[in-house]
Design an enzyme around this catalytic site. Structure first.
Site, PDB file in Angstrom:
ATOM      1  N   CYS A  44      51.489  38.158  29.932  1.00  9.32           N
ATOM      2  CA  CYS A  44      51.997  39.220  29.052  1.00  9.32           C
ATOM      3  C   CYS A  44      51.909  40.598  29.689  1.00  9.32           C
ATOM      4  O   CYS A  44      51.305  40.792  30.737  1.00  9.32           O
ATOM      5  CB  CYS A  44      51.232  39.194  27.735  1.00  9.32           C
ATOM      6  SG  CYS A  44      49.527  39.762  27.899  1.00  9.32           S
TER       7      CYS A  44
ATOM      8  N   ALA B  41      48.506  41.970  30.393  1.00  6.36           N
ATOM      9  CA  ALA B  41      47.924  41.384  31.607  1.00  6.36           C
ATOM     10  C   ALA B  41      48.398  42.146  32.838  1.00  6.36           C
ATOM     11  O   ALA B  41      47.615  42.417  33.754  1.00  6.36           O
ATOM     12  CB  ALA B  41      48.309  39.908  31.716  1.00  6.36           C
TER      13      ALA B  41
ATOM     14  N   ARG C  38      40.635  36.990  37.739  1.00  7.41           N
ATOM     15  CA  ARG C  38      41.622  37.166  38.805  1.00  7.41           C
ATOM     16  C   ARG C  38      40.970  37.223  40.183  1.00  7.41           C
ATOM     17  O   ARG C  38      41.641  37.219  41.191  1.00  7.41           O
ATOM     18  CB  ARG C  38      42.426  38.437  38.529  1.00  7.41           C
ATOM     19  CG  ARG C  38      43.576  38.710  39.475  1.00  7.41           C
ATOM     20  CD  ARG C  38      44.476  39.752  38.850  1.00  7.41           C
ATOM     21  NE  ARG C  38      45.478  40.300  39.728  1.00  7.41           N
ATOM     22  CZ  ARG C  38      45.512  41.565  40.137  1.00  7.41           C
ATOM     23  NH1 ARG C  38      44.543  42.397  39.800  1.00  7.41           N
ATOM     24  NH2 ARG C  38      46.495  42.001  40.882  1.00  7.41           N
TER      25      ARG C  38
HETATM   26 FE1  CFM Z   1      52.098  41.287  42.996  1.00  4.47          FE
HETATM   27 FE2  CFM Z   1      51.461  40.435  40.750  1.00  4.47          FE
HETATM   28 FE3  CFM Z   1      49.785  40.349  42.863  1.00  4.47          FE
HETATM   29 FE4  CFM Z   1      52.005  38.864  42.829  1.00  4.47          FE
HETATM   30 FE5  CFM Z   1      50.659  37.084  41.405  1.00  4.47          FE
HETATM   31 FE6  CFM Z   1      50.052  38.601  39.329  1.00  4.47          FE
HETATM   32 FE7  CFM Z   1      48.414  38.470  41.461  1.00  4.47          FE
HETATM   33 MO1  CFM Z   1      48.698  36.441  39.802  1.00  4.47          MO
HETATM   34  S1  CFM Z   1      53.298  40.053  41.720  1.00  4.47           S
HETATM   35  S2  CFM Z   1      51.152  39.917  44.420  1.00  4.47           S
HETATM   36  S3  CFM Z   1      52.326  36.777  42.863  1.00  4.47           S
HETATM   37  S4  CFM Z   1      50.477  41.977  41.741  1.00  4.47           S
HETATM   38  S5  CFM Z   1      50.943  36.719  39.349  1.00  4.47           S
HETATM   39  S6  CFM Z   1      51.112  40.293  38.600  1.00  4.47           S
HETATM   40  S7  CFM Z   1      47.941  38.574  39.404  1.00  4.47           S
HETATM   41  S8  CFM Z   1      48.760  36.505  42.093  1.00  4.47           S
HETATM   42  S9  CFM Z   1      47.671  39.913  42.926  1.00  4.47           S
END
Ligand code: CFM
Length: 539
Positions: free
Chosen positions: A59, A62, A93
């Site tokens: 969401c 998040a 995370r």
């Molecule tokens: Fe960018 Fe993300 Fe991230 Fe990502 Fe992700 Fe995420 Fe993440 Mo989970 S787009 S690289 S692929 S900031 S979904 S919102 S939290 S891994 S550090």
């Protein structure tokens, strides 16, 4: 690579056949066979998930609280909402921080979960008083430099004015307090939350600092969140190269870094999706140019370092960077030689939020592994097809709900970094203001799927039997019960760092173990060995 048992085009048709026709029509546009990578076909992205479909998405709250602001250690991130929203965002995370990295005894509130713990009575009579009380309490106990207030769904529904509370509390307590209208239901995914976080950082934080970080070649690293210690490895690399890291958005960061971000000579972007808005706004307001980098993969890391050195242009820096790369690649090469024979020819699939489904393909190809299928949970068309399609993207009502700031040149703080002529000369090698997206770099005939549904995931596994499936905790155990190992690319399971040179070696090791263990093929889920009693509805 294992034999491809079904033509991807046929796979797509088989999957769509199972959906009701309206659903099939919609999903048809989000599943694309990458037939011409140099000129990717349009893919439907950043639109609502079809009700009833099991999605991987998260969401808006998040994306705002968890992703962008979450890794900043010396701000109290106060969640205005029921306790669950806070509890489930509490360090899962794996964004690390080092409180001592800018001097001893730095403030660190990341191990706390701050919440107003809204109750029924707050929903009925309003939660603003409770929010004020929470700000005062947090201030009294911790004396933080700043408090961020994050709205969860009910806050928007009952109409608490979090921004008015923030202004009042800022006045009363004398510290920086600002709020985010990042109610979970805003937009269609986390992506809305990224944008809202970017906006508020620009409005309330960036530009407040009086001095930059000390040192030559001053850069900001945008879109790096220190998952599993990635930022620590990148900090090591920059230090060895003589590059000064002025601010990271937001892995291992502090408020002071955001405040002084406007001093940097260059912005480099790792995760385009989550932070490109800040880069664009900082360029207009302060004159900081930006280009895309990727520190996932040893070759990509070397290339990105060369781009940074190329921007500054000093021979000393270029030499230092080259020497460092040669040194680091020795160990990388040794590791590739060790692992490549075990991994070469194997197949990966990856479905992560935004950038990672693209970036990690680099690491897999260094191991000789092919990515047959990949997709984002919440990427936009530009993350797939490249920024050149931005003018053609239709802005729908869900996106229009998110504020677009009007940014103007800051007459006091704007500084020209490169003249237009200098920029033009550097353009071919640095590609300013651009991201080419994921599809150009994927092989012809690969399957690109936006907002993958659980059903589609099962069909990918059933038909193609990848050697590793990369996704998150929600998918992990379903996939493993199907006999296929799953590597979490969000939290890295218990591993990492995977960025930079040392990170690449860690990744090779972990993937070698994962794709070569036979454990997943030896275990059977109970329903595969026991008799199943089937029942039918009697009409
Ligand atoms: Fe960018 Fe993300 Fe991230 Fe990502 Fe992700 Fe995420 Fe993440 Mo989970 S787009 S690289 S692929 S900031 S979904 S919102 S939290 S891994 S550090």
């Amino acid at each position: 690579m294992a034999k491809i048992e079904m033509d991807p085009q046929r796979w797509k048709q088989e999957v769509l056949k199972k959906y009701p026709s309206k659903v099939a029509k919609k999903r048809d546009k989000s599943i694309v066979v990458n037939d011409d990578p140099s000129n990717p076909a349009p893919i439907q992205a950043n639109v609502r998930t079809i009700p009833g479909i099991i999605t991987q998405r998260g969401c808006c709250y998040a994306g705002c609280k968890g992703v962008v602001l979450g890794p900043t250690r010396d701000i109290v991130n106060l969640v205005h909402g029921p306790i669950g929203c806070s509890f489930y965002a509490w360090l899962t995370r794996r964004n690390f921080t080092n409180p001592d990295s800018e001097g001893p005894n730095g403030d660190n509130y990341m191990m706390y979960a701050f919440s107003t713990d809204m109750q029924d009575s707050n929903i009925v009579f309003g939660g603003e008083l409770k929010l004020k009380q929470a700000c005062r309490e947090a201030f009294e106990i911790f004396k933080p430099k700043a408090i961020g207030i994050f709205s969860t769904c009910p806050v928007g529904l009952i109409g608490d004015d979090v921004h008015a509370v923030a202004r009042e509390m800022k006045e009363e307590l004398g510290i920086n307090i600002f709020a985010f209208s990042c109610e979970g239901y805003k937009g269609v995914t986390q992506s809305a939350g990224h944008h809202i976080a970017n906006n508020q950082l620009m409005k309330h934080v960036v530009g407040l600092g009086k001095t930059p970080a000390k040192g030559k070649y001053c850069i900001n690293l945008l879109g790096e969140y220190n998952i599993g210690g990635d930022a620590f490895e990148l900090e090591r690399i920059f230090e060895k190269c003589g590059i000064t890291l002025n601010a990271t958005f937001s892995g291992n960061s502090t408020m002071a870094q955001f405040e002084r971000a406007h001093f940097a000579d260059l912005n480099v972007i790792m995760c385009h999706r989550s932070i490109n808005y800040v880069a664009e706004m900082m360029e207009k307001k302060y004159g900081i140019h930006w280009f895309k980098v990727n520190f996932i993969g040893a070759e990509a890391t070397a290339k990105s370092l060369r781009k940074i050195a190329g921007y500054f242009g000093d021979q000393d820096l270029k030499d230092q960077v080259e020497a460092f790369i040669i040194e680091e690649l020795k160990d990388v090469k040794k590791a590739v030689e060790e692992f490549y024979p075990h991994t070469n020819g194997k197949m990966a699939m990856m479905f992560v939020g935004g950038s990672r489904a693209h970036h990690y393909q680099e690491l897999f190809s260094e191991l000789g592994m092919k990515t047959l299928s990949a997709g984002y949970e919440f990427g936009h068309r530009d993350d797939y097809e490249g920024r050149r399609v931005i003018p053609t993207i239709q802005v729908d009502a869900d996106s229009r709900n998110i504020e677009e700031l009007t940014i103007e040149k800051d007459e006091g703080l704007y500084r020209e970094r490169k003249t237009d002529k200098e920029k033009e000369k550097l353009e071919p090698s640095l590609q300013f203001n651009d991201y080419e997206g994921m599809m150009v770099e994927m092989e012809k005939g690969t399957l690109v799927i936006d907002d993958l549904s659980h059903y589609e995931m099962e069909k990918l596994i059933e038909i193609y039997h990848p050697d590793v499936f990369c996704a998150g905790i929600k998918e992990k155990y379903c996939v493993q019960k199907m006999g296929i190992p799953l590597k979490q690319l969000h939290s890295y399971d218990y591993g990492g760092p995977y960025a930079g040179f040392k990170g690449a070696i860690n990744f090779y090791k972990d993937i070698d173990m994962i794709v070569n263990t036979s454990i997943w093929k030896l275990i059977k889920a109970p329903w595969e060995t026991e008799e199943i009693i089937e029942a039918e509805y009697a009409a």
